[in-house]
Design a protein around this motif. Structure first.
Motif, PDB file in Angstrom:
ATOM      1  N   ARG A  54       0.844  -1.191   0.000  1.00  0.00           N
ATOM      2  CA  ARG A  54       0.000   0.000   0.000  1.00  0.00           C
ATOM      3  C   ARG A  54       0.883   1.245   0.000  1.00  0.00           C
ATOM      4  N   VAL A  55       0.651   2.121  -0.976  1.00  0.00           N
ATOM      5  CA  VAL A  55       1.517   3.288  -1.172  1.00  0.00           C
ATOM      6  C   VAL A  55       0.689   4.560  -1.151  1.00  0.00           C
ATOM      7  N   GLY A  56       1.170   5.553  -0.406  1.00  0.00           N
ATOM      8  CA  GLY A  56       0.591   6.887  -0.433  1.00  0.00           C
ATOM      9  C   GLY A  56       1.480   7.814  -1.240  1.00  0.00           C
ATOM     10  N   VAL A  57       0.883   8.634  -2.071  1.00  0.00           N
ATOM     11  CA  VAL A  57       1.622   9.555  -2.936  1.00  0.00           C
ATOM     12  C   VAL A  57       1.214  10.986  -2.612  1.00  0.00           C
ATOM     13  N   VAL A  58       2.197  11.838  -2.371  1.00  0.00           N
ATOM     14  CA  VAL A  58       1.965  13.274  -2.238  1.00  0.00           C
ATOM     15  C   VAL A  58       2.334  13.892  -3.582  1.00  0.00           C
ATOM     16  N   ALA A  59       1.325  14.263  -4.354  1.00  0.00           N
ATOM     17  CA  ALA A  59       1.521  14.715  -5.736  1.00  0.00           C
ATOM     18  C   ALA A  59       1.545  16.238  -5.820  1.00  0.00           C
ATOM     19  N   ASP A 110       1.452  14.481 -14.827  1.00  0.00           N
ATOM     20  CA  ASP A 110       2.524  13.628 -15.341  1.00  0.00           C
ATOM     21  C   ASP A 110       3.185  12.836 -14.216  1.00  0.00           C
ATOM     22  N   ARG A 111       3.508  13.530 -13.134  1.00  0.00           N
ATOM     23  CA  ARG A 111       4.233  12.863 -12.041  1.00  0.00           C
ATOM     24  C   ARG A 111       3.356  11.825 -11.355  1.00  0.00           C
ATOM     25  N   ARG A 112       2.085  12.133 -11.167  1.00  0.00           N
ATOM     26  CA  ARG A 112       1.172  11.132 -10.604  1.00  0.00           C
ATOM     27  C   ARG A 112       1.115   9.896 -11.501  1.00  0.00           C
TER      28      ARG A 112
END
Length: 343
Positions: free
Chosen positions: A190-195, A205-207
């Protein structure tokens, strides 16, 4: 009192871009509108800048660099490296900080850089196409976009000119693939991303790049939770708190340095240990990332290559040579902030 271009625009009842084009003698502006702008400029005592003519006909041996946040360690280091590269080519550099403010960016584009008659502009855009950027493109100025792409809408000569503006930005795909492979091997699911802001091309793009790398490494899309930041430390703090409340991740990937530091502060505030309870990876390897406890794993951008490519692109435009976009690859630096997930 200093009279600015925007003062003339307000007095004439037109946009900043129209004033810039009218004072540059652009034929796209009607005779009546040009006369109204010139009358307002004379009444206010505004000195018309000669950026368009200077950028086309003269060499001042100076370049303009507008960064979106000079306090961001990535942009501070990039600006210093660009300055050294410009000096190596015999050019001085005028550094401006837009502070993620569109109006401030356009003020620099239409006034400071134009008035200084620089030979070219290196721009980290705060948003997609702005009036100032359109005016600069219409003037024939030499422009290179740094780090962030823009979205160009509409048709016509200015839109086509903006579509051909070269962009110099890093390519993080291989570095993200290496990071995702490490996380999968360690057992994360499970990964959380701060975009970055998802309204911007860079944010989308980065997301997408982070999500693609994780899915290719075996992560399920439903186990990748994205929270939006705004390139600032405070937004990283808020995004990390939202991830903790909703996604229950075992790793957080922050899409730039200040947001990554904000996320680390949020984890500390909640008593969450790195990497024992949460692994962390951050974009933009700041010089002090290896001094953290534990040292922070990073997607490092190739600053030297970016600086060389940016200067080469703007000088190629100046000399009338073909200009190509440049996308040097990032590098994944694995440090102690990534570990086996708890439990």
């Amino acid at each position: 009192m200093v009279v600015r271009l925007r003062d003339v625009a307000a007095a004439a009842g037109v946009s900043d871009a129209t004033v810039s084009l009218a004072l540059a003698g652009n034929p796209r502006i009607s005779t009546a509108t040009s006369a109204r702008v010139i009358a307002a400029a004379n009444q206010l005592g505004y000195r018309p800048n000669s950026a368009a003519r200077a950028l086309r006909t003269e060499s001042t041996k100076s370049l303009g660099l507008i960064v979106s946040d000079v306090a961001n360690p990535f942009f501070a280091e990039l600006a210093g490296t660009i300055e050294r590269q410009a000096a190596h080519e015999g050019y001085s550099l005028i550094l401006c900080n837009s502070d993620e403010d569109v109006a401030r960016q356009d003020d620099y584009l239409l006034n400071l850089l134009a008035g200084s008659q620089v030979d070219g502009v290196l721009l980290v855009p705060t948003a997609s196409t702005t009036p100032g950027l359109r005016a600069l493109a219409a003037s024939g100025a030499k422009i290179v976009l740094l780090d962030r792409p823009i979205t160009v809408s509409g048709t016509g000569a200015v839109a086509e000119s903006l579509r051909t503006v070269p962009i110099v930005s890093s390519d993080p795909r291989q570095a993200l693939a290496d990071a995702a492979e490490l996380l999968a091997r360690l057992g994360h699911r499970r990964v959380g991303v701060v975009a970055p802001p998802l309204a911007t091309p860079l944010g989308r793009d980065r997301r997408g790049q982070i999500r693609d790398a994780l899915v290719s490494a075996g992560f399920r899309s439903r186990d990748i939770v994205v929270e939006e930041g705004d390139f600032r430390q405070e937004s990283g703090y808020r995004a990390a708190e939202a991830l903790l409340a909703s996604g229950n991740p075992t790793v957080i990937i922050a899409a730039d340095g200040p947001m990554g530091v904000g996320a680390l502060k949020a984890l500390r505030a909640h008593g969450i240990r790195v990497p024992h309870d949460m692994s962390v990876i951050c974009f933009d390897d700041a010089p002090w990332f290896d001094l953290f406890d534990p040292p922070l794993s990073a997607i490092a951008q190739p600053i030297e290559e970016l600086a060389r490519a940016a200067i080469a692109a703007v000088l190629a435009q100046r000399e009338g040579n073909p200009v190509l976009a440049a996308h040097p690859p990032c590098t994944f630096i694995s440090r102690s902030s990534c570990g086996v997930p708890a439990g």
